[in-house]
Design a protein around this motif. Structure first.
Motif, mmCIF file in Angstrom:
data_model
loop_
_atom_site.group_PDB
_atom_site.id
_atom_site.type_symbol
_atom_site.label_atom_id
_atom_site.label_comp_id
_atom_site.label_asym_id
_atom_site.label_seq_id
_atom_site.Cartn_x
_atom_site.Cartn_y
_atom_site.Cartn_z
ATOM 1 N N LEU A 1 0.875 -1.166 0.000
ATOM 2 C CA LEU A 1 0.000 0.000 0.000
ATOM 3 C C LEU A 1 0.916 1.221 0.000
ATOM 4 O O LEU A 1 1.495 1.563 1.026
ATOM 5 C CB LEU A 1 -0.916 -0.013 1.232
ATOM 6 C CG LEU A 1 -1.780 -1.271 1.394
ATOM 7 C CD1 LEU A 1 -2.572 -1.208 2.689
ATOM 8 C CD2 LEU A 1 -2.710 -1.449 0.213
ATOM 9 N N ALA B 1 0.953 6.289 1.373
ATOM 10 C CA ALA B 1 -0.122 6.406 2.349
ATOM 11 C C ALA B 1 -0.002 7.700 3.146
ATOM 12 O O ALA B 1 1.061 8.014 3.680
ATOM 13 C CB ALA B 1 -0.109 5.216 3.300
ATOM 14 N N ILE C 1 -3.377 5.804 7.846
ATOM 15 C CA ILE C 1 -3.404 4.350 8.020
ATOM 16 C C ILE C 1 -4.419 4.010 9.105
ATOM 17 O O ILE C 1 -4.445 4.644 10.161
ATOM 18 C CB ILE C 1 -2.018 3.806 8.434
ATOM 19 C CG1 ILE C 1 -0.936 4.246 7.449
ATOM 20 C CG2 ILE C 1 -2.043 2.289 8.546
ATOM 21 C CD1 ILE C 1 0.481 3.915 7.906
ATOM 22 N N VAL D 1 -5.668 2.306 3.943
ATOM 23 C CA VAL D 1 -4.887 3.539 3.855
ATOM 24 C C VAL D 1 -5.532 4.485 2.859
ATOM 25 O O VAL D 1 -6.230 4.066 1.934
ATOM 26 C CB VAL D 1 -3.411 3.270 3.432
ATOM 27 C CG1 VAL D 1 -2.767 2.220 4.310
ATOM 28 C CG2 VAL D 1 -3.314 2.877 1.964
ATOM 29 N N GLU D 2 -5.276 5.754 3.083
ATOM 30 C CA GLU D 2 -5.658 6.786 2.116
ATOM 31 C C GLU D 2 -4.396 7.204 1.384
ATOM 32 O O GLU D 2 -3.481 7.774 1.975
ATOM 33 C CB GLU D 2 -6.287 7.987 2.815
ATOM 34 C CG GLU D 2 -6.754 9.048 1.834
ATOM 35 C CD GLU D 2 -7.349 10.261 2.524
ATOM 36 O OE1 GLU D 2 -8.582 10.373 2.574
ATOM 37 O OE2 GLU D 2 -6.556 11.081 3.042
ATOM 38 N N ARG D 3 -4.349 6.884 0.098
ATOM 39 C CA ARG D 3 -3.174 7.183 -0.716
ATOM 40 C C ARG D 3 -3.237 8.620 -1.209
ATOM 41 O O ARG D 3 -4.286 9.101 -1.647
ATOM 42 C CB ARG D 3 -3.066 6.229 -1.907
ATOM 43 C CG ARG D 3 -3.011 4.771 -1.522
ATOM 44 C CD ARG D 3 -2.847 3.884 -2.749
ATOM 45 N NE ARG D 3 -1.536 4.078 -3.351
ATOM 46 C CZ ARG D 3 -1.324 4.304 -4.643
ATOM 47 N NH1 ARG D 3 -2.355 4.412 -5.486
ATOM 48 N NH2 ARG D 3 -0.092 4.457 -5.108
ATOM 49 N N ARG E 1 -7.065 11.725 -3.771
ATOM 50 C CA ARG E 1 -6.961 10.730 -2.700
ATOM 51 C C ARG E 1 -7.606 9.433 -3.153
ATOM 52 O O ARG E 1 -8.603 9.429 -3.864
ATOM 53 C CB ARG E 1 -7.660 11.223 -1.422
ATOM 54 C CG ARG E 1 -7.062 12.496 -0.845
ATOM 55 C CD ARG E 1 -5.673 12.249 -0.275
ATOM 56 N NE ARG E 1 -5.170 13.411 0.451
ATOM 57 C CZ ARG E 1 -4.490 14.395 -0.087
ATOM 58 N NH1 ARG E 1 -4.248 14.367 -1.394
ATOM 59 N NH2 ARG E 1 -4.056 15.397 0.639
ATOM 60 N N THR F 1 -8.588 5.476 -1.527
ATOM 61 C CA THR F 1 -8.657 4.588 -0.371
ATOM 62 C C THR F 1 -8.530 3.141 -0.828
ATOM 63 O O THR F 1 -9.264 2.694 -1.719
ATOM 64 C CB THR F 1 -9.983 4.775 0.385
ATOM 65 O OG1 THR F 1 -10.072 6.128 0.835
ATOM 66 C CG2 THR F 1 -10.049 3.860 1.598
ATOM 67 N N ILE G 1 3.819 -0.940 3.755
ATOM 68 C CA ILE G 1 3.236 0.380 3.517
ATOM 69 C C ILE G 1 4.358 1.394 3.339
ATOM 70 O O ILE G 1 5.327 1.384 4.105
ATOM 71 C CB ILE G 1 2.336 0.801 4.696
ATOM 72 C CG1 ILE G 1 1.188 -0.199 4.876
ATOM 73 C CG2 ILE G 1 1.794 2.209 4.499
ATOM 74 C CD1 ILE G 1 0.355 0.060 6.106
ATOM 75 N N VAL H 1 4.863 5.567 3.296
ATOM 76 C CA VAL H 1 4.104 6.732 3.739
ATOM 77 C C VAL H 1 4.686 8.014 3.151
ATOM 78 O O VAL H 1 5.858 8.080 2.783
ATOM 79 C CB VAL H 1 4.079 6.842 5.284
ATOM 80 C CG1 VAL H 1 3.447 5.610 5.899
ATOM 81 C CG2 VAL H 1 5.483 7.053 5.842
#
Length: 262
Positions: free
Chosen positions: A146, A149, A152, A161-163, A169, A171, A180, A182
């Motif tokens: 993911l 992000a 989380i 996660v919201e990318r 954005r 999800t 992940i 970030v």
């Protein structure tokens, strides 16, 4: 929940880099934790705090780094931020790792640690900046990635996660364990506390070699054969003067035409 924050030690962003004998030389510039990896540690600590508050089981954060003995200082920074423990993978055979090799070493280390639920990376490193290691590590582990992000949220045995992507954005959700990466939207990295700095200064950081991992050094797919400094440029300045702005403009136009700029 066992969380791994992968970090790297890199030259300070203010370092003056030059090439010597085909290799990078940063002189006496200090080596620091990769700035993007501070966000990885922050993201990992946020999940530790969230799950410890919502579950009876204890969550932990382990900082993991591949590098020379000096990389312990970067790991101590992560410990001072709040990581529970740290592991350094160091071996002379790993001096010329590419991203694929680093991913294989990280995956082998994570498997040796065992019971890992989440691995967190920063979006990229300051030195190479490819941003590929997180995806390559996920592939080596056979876990979901993911990436990018900004938020989380763990739910049972899954993570959402919201990318943060160029279009806005997005999800996405995957089962744990997962890898992940970030971005800065995860939150400003916390400052190491006084007690955290004291704890980190006394910490004994285990060093694992390739023999400890039971693997051989991976062959580099990408090799830097030679690195050169950019060619020096000779520059000169000529001041154009005149009795009036119009005269100066005419002289400048003639000069640009003579130099074939126009």
């Amino acid at each position: 929940m066992k969380i791994i924050a992968c970090i790297k030690q890199v030259p300070d962003s203010e370092a003056k880099i030059k090439a010597e004998n085909g290799q990078i030389n940063t002189g006496d510039s200090p080596l620091v934790i990769n700035p993007f990896d501070e966000y990885a540690v922050e993201g990992a600590l946020q999940q530790k705090e969230a799950t410890n508050g919502a579950s009876s089981s204890l969550s932990t954060v382990t900082a993991l780094c591949i590098g020379p003995e000096s990389a312990k200082e970067a790991l101590k920074h992560a410990l001072a931020m709040g990581a529970d423990d740290a592991i350094l993978v160091s071996d002379p055979a790993l001096n010329n790792l590419d991203t694929v090799g680093a991913a294989r070493i990280l995956a082998a280390t994570i498997q040796k640690i065992g019971g890992v639920d989440m691995v967190v990376f920063g979006r990229q490193t300051l030195d190479n900046g490819s941003g590929l290691t997180s995806a390559q590590t996920a592939r080596a582990l056979g876990w979901s990635l993911l990436g990018l992000a900004g938020q989380i949220k763990v739910q049972e045995r899954s993570v959402q996660v919201e990318r943060v992507i160029e279009e806005g954005r997005q999800t996405v959700k995957a089962n744990l364990p997962a890898v992940i990466s970030v971005v800065q939207s995860i939150g400003e990295p916390r400052y190491p506390s006084f007690m955290g700095i004291r704890k980190a200064s006394k910490a004994e950081i285990p060093v694992w070699s390739l023999s400890d991992l039971g693997i051989a050094a991976p062959d580099a797919i990408i090799k830097r054969s030679e690195l050169m400094n950019p060619p020096a440029r000779d520059t000169s300045v000529e001041i154009i003067s005149g009795e009036s702005p119009a005269e100066i403009a005419d002289k400048l136009a003639d000069k640009l035409i003579a130099e074939k700029v126009l």
